[in-house]
Motif scaffolding. Structure first.
Motif, PDB file in Angstrom:
ATOM      1  N   THR A   1       0.739  -1.039  -0.199  1.00 17.63           N
ATOM      2  CA  THR A   1       0.024  -0.052   0.166  1.00 17.63           C
ATOM      3  C   THR A   1       0.835   1.192  -0.051  1.00 17.63           C
ATOM      4  O   THR A   1       0.693   2.159  -0.612  1.00 17.63           O
ATOM      5  CB  THR A   1      -0.997  -0.013   1.218  1.00 17.63           C
ATOM      6  N   PHE A   2       1.894   1.190   0.752  1.00 24.19           N
ATOM      7  CA  PHE A   2       2.666   2.352   0.804  1.00 24.19           C
ATOM      8  C   PHE A   2       3.587   2.536  -0.355  1.00 24.19           C
ATOM      9  O   PHE A   2       3.813   3.785  -0.874  1.00 24.19           O
ATOM     10  CB  PHE A   2       3.836   2.008   1.953  1.00 24.19           C
ATOM     11  N   PHE A   3       3.979   1.503  -1.006  1.00 23.26           N
ATOM     12  CA  PHE A   3       4.638   1.558  -2.423  1.00 23.26           C
ATOM     13  C   PHE A   3       3.703   2.133  -3.578  1.00 23.26           C
ATOM     14  O   PHE A   3       4.024   2.972  -4.089  1.00 23.26           O
ATOM     15  CB  PHE A   3       5.157   0.226  -2.937  1.00 23.26           C
ATOM     16  N   PHE A   4       2.319   1.656  -3.491  1.00 27.80           N
ATOM     17  CA  PHE A   4       1.657   2.305  -4.590  1.00 27.80           C
ATOM     18  C   PHE A   4       1.232   3.659  -4.267  1.00 27.80           C
ATOM     19  O   PHE A   4       0.830   4.586  -5.155  1.00 27.80           O
ATOM     20  CB  PHE A   4       0.090   1.378  -4.359  1.00 27.80           C
ATOM     21  N   LEU A   5       0.948   4.119  -2.940  1.00 30.73           N
ATOM     22  CA  LEU A   5       0.801   5.551  -2.697  1.00 30.73           C
ATOM     23  C   LEU A   5       2.001   6.306  -3.208  1.00 30.73           C
ATOM     24  O   LEU A   5       1.874   7.343  -3.658  1.00 30.73           O
ATOM     25  CB  LEU A   5       0.671   5.693  -1.178  1.00 30.73           C
ATOM     26  N   ILE A   6       3.210   5.743  -2.781  1.00 27.56           N
ATOM     27  CA  ILE A   6       4.335   6.923  -3.267  1.00 27.56           C
ATOM     28  C   ILE A   6       4.320   6.820  -5.078  1.00 27.56           C
ATOM     29  O   ILE A   6       4.821   7.622  -5.675  1.00 27.56           O
ATOM     30  CB  ILE A   6       5.627   6.101  -2.679  1.00 27.56           C
ATOM     31  N   LEU A   7       4.149   5.523  -5.383  1.00 23.29           N
ATOM     32  CA  LEU A   7       3.917   5.471  -6.969  1.00 23.29           C
ATOM     33  C   LEU A   7       2.839   6.597  -7.559  1.00 23.29           C
ATOM     34  O   LEU A   7       3.353   7.234  -8.529  1.00 23.29           O
ATOM     35  CB  LEU A   7       3.733   4.195  -7.629  1.00 23.29           C
ATOM     36  N   ALA A   8       1.975   6.496  -7.120  1.00 23.41           N
ATOM     37  CA  ALA A   8       0.788   7.305  -7.422  1.00 23.41           C
ATOM     38  C   ALA A   8       1.323   8.946  -7.037  1.00 23.41           C
ATOM     39  O   ALA A   8       0.919   9.795  -8.015  1.00 23.41           O
ATOM     40  CB  ALA A   8      -0.298   7.211  -6.717  1.00 23.41           C
ATOM     41  N   GLY A   9       1.719   9.327  -5.966  1.00 20.74           N
ATOM     42  CA  GLY A   9       2.433  10.575  -5.882  1.00 20.74           C
ATOM     43  C   GLY A   9       3.536  10.907  -6.814  1.00 20.74           C
ATOM     44  O   GLY A   9       3.413  12.053  -7.373  1.00 20.74           O
TER      45      GLY A   9
END
Length: 199
Positions: free
Chosen positions: A18-26
């Motif tokens: 989840t943290f990885f996908f949030l960073i990727l989206a940001g």
């Protein structure tokens, strides 16, 4: 231990995922914000490189120039065909407006306006001479001078914004020419690679 044959494996998202996908989206949003001002330049460079690709091939094949030299000559040719007339017209227009503004400020007409020239001119019209007291109460001189001052101030601001936009245009032109050079050199390879990567 393998899952039973009838059941599909269950995908579970961990906190790290989840943290990885949030960073990727940001990062994707930030990257798009950074690149969005350059998309127009990029598309213009692609179109111009396509338009000047035949002269590039002519220089490279018929005159037997190296690809880099042919791309440089073609890019300079594109700059002279497109940018020089636009830049020349913009600078001539800005100098004419500036000169006209200064000439008007120092003219006798402007001096007459500021010392009551409008009132003198209006008094000479027979129809208005009879109603002069009413017209004088309208403060014609002040209104005309204020209107001309506001018009000249607007014109001067428009001239300043024209100079600023010319500077921005020249910066965008340099970036576009830089991109044209590399699109002429490697545009076919880039296009083929992009076509291969498309689903």
């Amino acid at each position: 231990m393998s899952p039973p044959s009838g059941n599909k494996p269950v995908l579970r998202f961990t906190v790290q995922d989840t943290f990885f996908f949030l960073i990727l989206a940001g990062l994707s949003i930030a990257f798009s914000k950074v690149l969005s001002p350059f998309l127009g330049i990029l598309f213009a460079a692609i179109i111009l490189a396509h338009a000047f690709y035949k002269p590039f091939l002519y220089l490279r094949d018929r005159l037997r120039l190296r690809s880099s030299l042919a791309a440089l000559v073609t890019t300079l040719f594109a700059a002279s065909v497109i940018a020089v007339p636009i830049t020349l017209v913009t600078f001539l227009l800005s100098s004419e407006v500036s000169e006209g503004y200064q000439r008007f400020r120092t003219s006798e007409f402007y001096g007459e306006l500021s010392v009551g020239g409008v009132s003198k001119s209006v008094k000479q019209i027979p129809l208005l001479r009879d109603n002069w007291k009413t017209i004088e109460d309208l403060h014609v001189d002040e209104r005309v001078v204020n209107g001309i001052e506001e018009g000249l101030a607007w014109l001067y601001k428009a001239l300043q914004s024209l100079v600023v936009s010319t500077t921005r245009f020249l910066i965008q032109l340099v970036i576009t020419l830089y991109l044209i050079y590399f699109f002429l050199l490697d545009g076919v390879k880039i296009g083929n690679r992009a076509y291969e990567l498309l689903p």
